[in-house]
Design a protein around this motif. Structure first.
Motif, PDB file in Angstrom:
ATOM      1  N   ALA A 710       1.955  16.731  -3.427  1.00 49.30           N
ATOM      2  CA  ALA A 710       2.485  15.389  -3.668  1.00 49.30           C
ATOM      3  C   ALA A 710       3.977  15.322  -3.342  1.00 49.30           C
ATOM      4  CB  ALA A 710       2.235  14.987  -5.114  1.00 49.30           C
ATOM      5  N   GLU A 711       4.704  16.387  -3.686  1.00 50.21           N
ATOM      6  CA  GLU A 711       6.154  16.422  -3.423  1.00 50.21           C
ATOM      7  C   GLU A 711       6.437  16.459  -1.922  1.00 50.21           C
ATOM      8  OE1 GLU A 711       9.707  19.686  -3.873  1.00 50.21           O
ATOM      9  OE2 GLU A 711       8.141  19.651  -5.397  1.00 50.21           O
ATOM     10  N   GLN A 712       5.701  17.314  -1.193  1.00 47.41           N
ATOM     11  CA  GLN A 712       5.953  17.473   0.231  1.00 47.41           C
ATOM     12  C   GLN A 712       5.543  16.226   1.035  1.00 47.41           C
ATOM     13  OE1 GLN A 712       7.571  19.887   1.698  1.00 47.41           O
ATOM     14  NE2 GLN A 712       7.901  20.915  -0.253  1.00 47.41           N
ATOM     15  N   LEU A 723       2.997   0.319   4.819  1.00 43.29           N
ATOM     16  CA  LEU A 723       2.074  -0.211   5.815  1.00 43.29           C
ATOM     17  C   LEU A 723       0.796  -0.780   5.202  1.00 43.29           C
ATOM     18  CD1 LEU A 723       2.445   2.539   8.571  1.00 43.29           C
ATOM     19  CD2 LEU A 723       3.496   0.261   8.506  1.00 43.29           C
ATOM     20  N   GLY A 724       0.713  -0.805   3.871  1.00 42.74           N
ATOM     21  CA  GLY A 724      -0.399  -1.482   3.224  1.00 42.74           C
ATOM     22  C   GLY A 724      -1.436  -0.604   2.558  1.00 42.74           C
ATOM     23  N   ALA A 725      -1.194   0.715   2.458  1.00 45.94           N
ATOM     24  CA  ALA A 725      -2.171   1.596   1.806  1.00 45.94           C
ATOM     25  C   ALA A 725      -2.285   1.245   0.325  1.00 45.94           C
ATOM     26  CB  ALA A 725      -1.746   3.054   1.973  1.00 45.94           C
ATOM     27  N   SER A 726      -3.518   1.260  -0.172  1.00 44.83           N
ATOM     28  CA  SER A 726      -3.768   0.917  -1.583  1.00 44.83           C
ATOM     29  C   SER A 726      -3.655   2.164  -2.468  1.00 44.83           C
ATOM     30  CB  SER A 726      -5.170   0.318  -1.729  1.00 44.83           C
ATOM     31  OG  SER A 726      -6.158   1.303  -1.414  1.00 44.83           O
ATOM     32  N   PHE A 727      -3.693   1.909  -3.780  1.00 48.05           N
ATOM     33  CA  PHE A 727      -3.689   3.013  -4.761  1.00 48.05           C
ATOM     34  C   PHE A 727      -4.868   3.957  -4.496  1.00 48.05           C
ATOM     35  CE2 PHE A 727      -5.370   4.790  -8.657  1.00 48.05           C
ATOM     36  CZ  PHE A 727      -4.263   5.380  -9.239  1.00 48.05           C
ATOM     37  N   TYR A 731      -4.706   7.930  -3.631  1.00 52.48           N
ATOM     38  CA  TYR A 731      -5.384   8.873  -4.548  1.00 52.48           C
ATOM     39  C   TYR A 731      -6.354   9.758  -3.762  1.00 52.48           C
ATOM     40  CZ  TYR A 731      -8.057  10.657  -8.496  1.00 52.48           C
ATOM     41  OH  TYR A 731      -8.662  11.486  -9.407  1.00 52.48           O
ATOM     42  N   GLN A 732      -7.138   9.145  -2.865  1.00 53.85           N
ATOM     43  CA  GLN A 732      -8.090   9.912  -2.058  1.00 53.85           C
ATOM     44  C   GLN A 732      -7.369  10.878  -1.130  1.00 53.85           C
ATOM     45  OE1 GLN A 732     -10.428   6.895  -0.129  1.00 53.85           O
ATOM     46  NE2 GLN A 732     -11.920   6.779  -1.806  1.00 53.85           N
ATOM     47  N   LEU A 733      -6.263  10.448  -0.568  1.00 58.69           N
ATOM     48  CA  LEU A 733      -5.500  11.294   0.354  1.00 58.69           C
ATOM     49  C   LEU A 733      -5.089  12.603  -0.298  1.00 58.69           C
ATOM     50  CD1 LEU A 733      -3.913  11.537   3.098  1.00 58.69           C
ATOM     51  CD2 LEU A 733      -1.957  10.529   1.869  1.00 58.69           C
ATOM     52  N   LEU A 734      -4.671  12.532  -1.563  1.00 55.92           N
ATOM     53  CA  LEU A 734      -4.159  13.704  -2.248  1.00 55.92           C
ATOM     54  C   LEU A 734      -5.251  14.499  -2.981  1.00 55.92           C
ATOM     55  CD1 LEU A 734      -0.896  12.191  -3.757  1.00 55.92           C
ATOM     56  CD2 LEU A 734      -1.102  13.685  -1.769  1.00 55.92           C
ATOM     57  N   SER A 735      -6.405  13.892  -3.206  1.00 55.29           N
ATOM     58  CA  SER A 735      -7.421  14.541  -4.052  1.00 55.29           C
ATOM     59  C   SER A 735      -8.595  15.125  -3.290  1.00 55.29           C
ATOM     60  CB  SER A 735      -7.959  13.533  -5.084  1.00 55.29           C
ATOM     61  OG  SER A 735      -6.913  13.008  -5.854  1.00 55.29           O
ATOM     62  N   ILE A 785     -12.993  18.936 -14.648  1.00 56.13           N
ATOM     63  CA  ILE A 785     -11.726  19.585 -14.997  1.00 56.13           C
ATOM     64  C   ILE A 785     -10.777  19.569 -13.807  1.00 56.13           C
ATOM     65  CG2 ILE A 785     -10.688  21.817 -15.572  1.00 56.13           C
ATOM     66  CD1 ILE A 785     -13.115  22.358 -17.335  1.00 56.13           C
ATOM     67  N   ALA A 786     -11.320  19.814 -12.621  1.00 54.63           N
ATOM     68  CA  ALA A 786     -10.480  19.782 -11.412  1.00 54.63           C
ATOM     69  C   ALA A 786      -9.929  18.374 -11.181  1.00 54.63           C
ATOM     70  CB  ALA A 786     -11.298  20.250 -10.208  1.00 54.63           C
ATOM     71  N   ILE A 787     -10.762  17.347 -11.340  1.00 53.22           N
ATOM     72  CA  ILE A 787     -10.307  15.959 -11.151  1.00 53.22           C
ATOM     73  C   ILE A 787      -9.190  15.619 -12.133  1.00 53.22           C
ATOM     74  CG2 ILE A 787     -11.005  13.546 -11.419  1.00 53.22           C
ATOM     75  CD1 ILE A 787     -13.749  14.352 -10.286  1.00 53.22           C
ATOM     76  N   LEU A 788      -9.383  16.007 -13.397  1.00 51.06           N
ATOM     77  CA  LEU A 788      -8.344  15.739 -14.399  1.00 51.06           C
ATOM     78  C   LEU A 788      -7.056  16.475 -14.064  1.00 51.06           C
ATOM     79  CD1 LEU A 788     -10.493  15.929 -17.676  1.00 51.06           C
ATOM     80  CD2 LEU A 788      -9.581  13.875 -16.554  1.00 51.06           C
ATOM     81  N   THR A 789      -7.196  17.695 -13.558  1.00 54.37           N
ATOM     82  CA  THR A 789      -6.012  18.494 -13.211  1.00 54.37           C
ATOM     83  C   THR A 789      -5.241  17.856 -12.061  1.00 54.37           C
ATOM     84  OG1 THR A 789      -7.150  20.508 -13.905  1.00 54.37           O
ATOM     85  CG2 THR A 789      -5.216  20.770 -12.502  1.00 54.37           C
ATOM     86  N   ILE A 790      -5.967  17.409 -11.048  1.00 55.61           N
ATOM     87  CA  ILE A 790      -5.332  16.852  -9.848  1.00 55.61           C
ATOM     88  C   ILE A 790      -4.821  15.437 -10.101  1.00 55.61           C
ATOM     89  CG2 ILE A 790      -5.767  16.162  -7.454  1.00 55.61           C
ATOM     90  CD1 ILE A 790      -8.009  18.312  -7.434  1.00 55.61           C
ATOM     91  N   SER A 791      -5.538  14.706 -10.926  1.00 56.45           N
ATOM     92  CA  SER A 791      -5.278  13.265 -11.056  1.00 56.45           C
ATOM     93  C   SER A 791      -3.868  12.951 -11.517  1.00 56.45           C
ATOM     94  CB  SER A 791      -6.289  12.638 -12.016  1.00 56.45           C
ATOM     95  OG  SER A 791      -7.577  12.649 -11.450  1.00 56.45           O
ATOM     96  N   TYR A 792      -3.311  13.772 -12.383  1.00 61.16           N
ATOM     97  CA  TYR A 792      -1.966  13.473 -12.894  1.00 61.16           C
ATOM     98  C   TYR A 792      -0.978  13.345 -11.741  1.00 61.16           C
ATOM     99  CZ  TYR A 792       2.496  13.987 -15.281  1.00 61.16           C
ATOM    100  OH  TYR A 792       3.778  13.796 -15.713  1.00 61.16           O
ATOM    101  N   GLN A 793      -0.979  14.323 -10.857  1.00 61.65           N
ATOM    102  CA  GLN A 793      -0.044  14.296  -9.729  1.00 61.65           C
ATOM    103  C   GLN A 793      -0.422  13.218  -8.718  1.00 61.65           C
ATOM    104  OE1 GLN A 793       2.705  15.890  -9.650  1.00 61.65           O
ATOM    105  NE2 GLN A 793       2.326  17.205 -11.427  1.00 61.65           N
ATOM    106  N   SER A 794      -1.736  13.034  -8.499  1.00 63.73           N
ATOM    107  CA  SER A 794      -2.169  12.041  -7.516  1.00 63.73           C
ATOM    108  C   SER A 794      -1.810  10.631  -7.969  1.00 63.73           C
ATOM    109  CB  SER A 794      -3.676  12.156  -7.290  1.00 63.73           C
ATOM    110  OG  SER A 794      -4.007  13.435  -6.797  1.00 63.73           O
TER     111      SER A 794
END
Length: 809
Positions: A710-712, A723-727, A731-735, A785-794
């Motif tokens: 997420a930082e990079q 350019l119009g990307a939605s939430f 979220y999908q891009l990072l997860s 568990i993986a979704i919950l772990t990733i979701s915070y940053q995403s």
């Protein structure tokens, strides 16, 4: 130089607090778990390693194969040990001991001669004096060469000697066992305290001299009750002795069996073999041998050792993952250092110093974590482990391990980071950790594969335990109170039973020591249809002595025929009730009225009881014969409500009135049933704990990698949002990529988990099925568990304000 490296390492930690916390935290968890498991393994492997004559001391096993079934037995006739020493010159010593509730071992009431108050104690056995010498029993007082050579003598542990004789030496004192004043026991030895771990661990060792539990026992080759040990002479080979031991079958066992009319004897003994099991293997390598000795399991040792290694590897993977992922952040530092003349060896040294610093800090925290978790670990592992702070080797090993793991975990990042070319770095052409992207993905897959396997194991074990708890057993285990030590009631037993039935809340009572839980009496026999003793193969099974109310009190169901009746005099001497398994093995279509026999008597079958389990569910139901008889140390009391304290107080009051010199002891049948499966619950608790730690370590790594990604990609995300990307798009891009890795882990872990747990379930006669639901649930748990772990940053990245990230562009 080292001081400079250390200063830079501390600055790096301060600059990247989150990643430093995850590196150190993951390492600390891995190290703490490894320490706990290492203590467990060390304790298990320490059993029976203290003998000076380690290589010449063996336990005797008897292996038979009959009708395609092979089994190992450790029970031998009374004269067996004597015959071994007399007939085989290579055997220097042979000894035996008896641990069989049928003959009054296990637990007893004990009091000092002249006292009236009894105390209940466990750990009683009968043994030969020579056995004490074979097993090198250490004496504080007394002589191991003479302690048990006389009848009615007793050796006790120092702990019990201090308990019963706090004011002085117990040697020469006399005690009364089970209120039998006609046979007092004289204490002739006190064992040393703090003895090494041993499978031979008893507090009260009674002399077997002069003890005939039935007429002619000492020369009887048919009854098999004794464990036998031998010590070989120097230069003697166990393989040669095993071959010579076959003569025991030919000279003693086979002739006696043929004389008794056992038509199957020649077939059974044709494939029979004696084996000498090294004493060091008894505790951990006796799987499949069912007896009264408490064993460990070498498979547990290997399993927990593998888990420890995996969890530590997971922690190291986090370190490698995060170090290579953060490569771009250190790239300019590497480029500038090389530009001003730094050699690659200087950079490798710098990064290894950082790695070792992480490792040392992690070991310190890991030690504290192990110390904090040790009481909980001892509870679930049924151990009394301690951290060996005062041993000379402990801290040096910890230090060496910290340095070694720090170097090993830091090697790849050190060589990877120090390999950047200055010109590429300073031109900005360095890919942001892309070269190690595949490696990082592979390591994430490895982490979650390990975690999912552990989750699968946990779910299967708890499903098996739930099956054990809720399976219909053929009797009602709930609401049954077991009153212990009732043999001291003597002629008041029936009076006590009759008074129990008058207590409000009591719906039934039965007097019998033969109960469907381990640790109660067992009596193996062979039965024939009357008149067929010399023509048919006998049916092996159990013979239990019960009273007229046994079946009714324990809620068993009659399949056919009737229960025992007090109104029919012949029921007390000539009647038998068999279980359905016995009827099946006899081949009886209509067993009622059939007559069966063995060396103990002849009986007419009056009823068939539904099969019920009386061993753990690792074993199948055995054939069983019930006869009316006296076995009066335990009274089963059926209650209408377990939580009725008044009923329990009333029963205790009755006891106090009849035997005021003996404490009221009781247990509940349902609890004793669960104790039979304590090893299953123990493994489930341990595996659950390890699975949680493995998941925690894996999630720490995934959290850090998602934060780094997420930082990079912050500026990329900002441009997409402009350019119009939605939430949802962000979220999908990072997860999605991370979730793909977890899905791959689940696919890999499923067949491995199936194979391992299928092997484990083979130990049970009644295994649960490995349905798809277990693997689906394990996968869903890991995925959630993986979704919950990733979701915070995403989510945090998807909610950023693009203006803040693009302001400098």
């Amino acid at each position: 130089m080292f001081k400079n490296h250390l200063k830079i390492a501390l600055r790096s930690i301060k600059k990247e607090r989150l990643f430093a916390f995850i590196k150190i935290g993951g390492f600390a968890i891995g190290i703490g778990v490894c320490l706990l498991i290492a203590l467990f393994i060390r304790d298990e492997l320490s059993y029976d390693t203290h003998y000076k004559n380690q290589d010449s001391v063996f336990r005797v096993l008897f292996q038979t194969t009959f009708k395609g079934t092979t089994g190992n037995d450790v029970h031998f006739p009374a004269p067996f040990a004597r015959a071994l020493k007399a007939d085989i010159p290579e055997i220097e010593k042979s000894g035996r001991f008896l641990h069989n509730e049928l003959f009054g071992t296990g637990s007893k009431e004990i009091r000092l001669e002249g006292d009236s108050q009894n105390t209940f104690e466990n750990g009683f056995i009968y043994a030969d004096n020579e056995l004490l010498q074979i097993l090198e029993t250490k004496f504080l007082y007394g002589d191991a060469r003479e302690a048990l050579t006389e009848p009615a003598t007793l050796v006790i542990s120092k702990e019990k000697a201090d308990k019963f004789f706090p004011a002085g030496n117990a040697l020469g004192q006399t005690v009364i066992l089970d209120n039998d004043i006609s046979k007092p026991f004289k204490i002739t030895g006190v064992l040393e305290d703090n003895l090494p771990n041993s499978h031979f661990n008893y507090d009260f060792i009674m002399s077997s001299e002069g003890r005939d539990f039935y007429p002619g026992e000492d020369d009887n080759w048919r009854a098999q009750n004794y464990y036998t040990y031998v010590q070989l002479k120097k230069q003697a080979r166990a393989e040669d002795v095993e071959k010579k031991m076959h003569s025991i079958i030919e000279d003693y066992l086979l002739p006696v069996a043929l004389e008794a009319g056992y038509v199957e004897a020649e077939e059974v003994y044709k494939t029979a073999k004696y084996h000498l099991q090294p004493v060091g293997d008894v505790y951990l390598k006796s799987s499949g041998i069912f007896d009264s000795i408490q064993y460990g399991d070498i498979l547990f040792v290997w399993l927990f050792g593998a888990i420890a290694i995996f969890i530590l590897v997971l922690a190291c993977i986090n370190f490698i993952n995060l170090s290579t992922a953060k490569s771009a952040n250190r790239a300019k530092e590497v480029g500038l250092r090389k530009t001003v003349g730094a050699f690659r060896t200087n950079l490798v040294s710098q990064f290894l110093t950082e790695s070792v610093l992480f490792s040392v800090v992690s070991f310190i925290l890991g030690l504290f974590l192990a110390w904090a978790l040790l009481p909980y670990f001892n509870t679930i592992a049924n151990k009394s482990l301690t951290l060996p702070w005062q041993t000379w080797w402990f801290l040096p090993i910890i230090l060496i391990s910290a340095l070694t793991i720090g170097v090993l975990a830091g090697l790849y990042p050190a060589f990877y980071l120090s390999g950047f070319r200055p010109i590429n770095v300073l031109r900005g052409k360095l890919s942001i950790g892309s070269k190690s992207g595949k490696l990082r993905s592979s390591l994430v897959v490895f982490q979650f594969t390990t975690s999912v396997i552990l989750i699968i194991g946990t779910l299967v074990i708890y499903k098996q335990m739930d099956f054990i708890v809720n399976k219909k057993l053929g009797y009602e285990k709930d609401k049954v109170l077991l009153v212990q030590g009732a043999s001291t009631l003597n002629d008041k037993t029936q009076s006590f039973k009759e008074q129990l039935l008058l207590v409000p809340g009591v719906t039934g009572a039965s007097v019998s020591d033969y109960l469907p839980v381990e640790g109660t009496k067992r009596n193996g026999n062979t039965f024939w249809e009357n008149g067929m003793e010399r023509e048919a193969i006998g049916v092996p099974g159990q013979r239990w002595l019960v009273d007229h109310d046994y079946i009714k009190t324990l809620g068993m169901r009659m399949v056919s025929g009737r229960d025992f009746s007090k109104d029919i005099a012949s029921d007390s001497t000539e009647a038998a009730i068999i279980n359905a398994k016995m009827a099946k093995n006899f081949g009886f279509e209509n067993p009622l009225g059939k007559k069966i026999t063995n060396s103990r008597g002849n009986w007419t079958i009056i009823g068939v009881v539904e099969d019920f389990h009386f061993y753990s569910l690792k074993q199948d139901i055995e054939p069983l014969v019930l006869n009316v008889g006296n076995s009066a140390n335990t009274i089963s009391v059926k209650l209408n409500n377990l939580n009725n304290g008044d009923t329990l107080k009333a029963i205790a009051g009755l006891w106090e009135n009849l035997v005021p010199n003996q404490s009221f002891r009781y247990s509940f049948l349902a609890q004793d049933f669960l104790l039979m499966h304590q090893d299953v619950k123990q493994m489930g608790d341990l595996l659950t704990s390890f699975a949680l730690f493995a998941l925690l370590v894996a999630c720490l790594g995934l959290f850090a990698l998602s934060a780094f990604t997420a930082e990079q990609r912050r500026k990329e995300i900002s441009i997409r949002m402009v350019l119009g990307a939605s939430f949802k798009n962000i979220y999908q891009l990072l997860s999605v990529n991370f979730l793909k890795l977890v899905a791959i882990s689940i696919l890999i872990a499923t067949p491995i988990g199936w194979y391992l747990m299928n092997r484990w379930l083979q130990d049970f006669a009644y295994p649960v099925g490995l349905g798809w639901d277990i693997f689906l649930l394990a996968g869903m748990v890991a995925l959630i568990i993986a979704i919950l772990t990733i979701s915070y940053q995403s989510v945090a990245a998807a909610l950023i304000k693009p203006l803040n990230s693009l302001r400098s562009e």
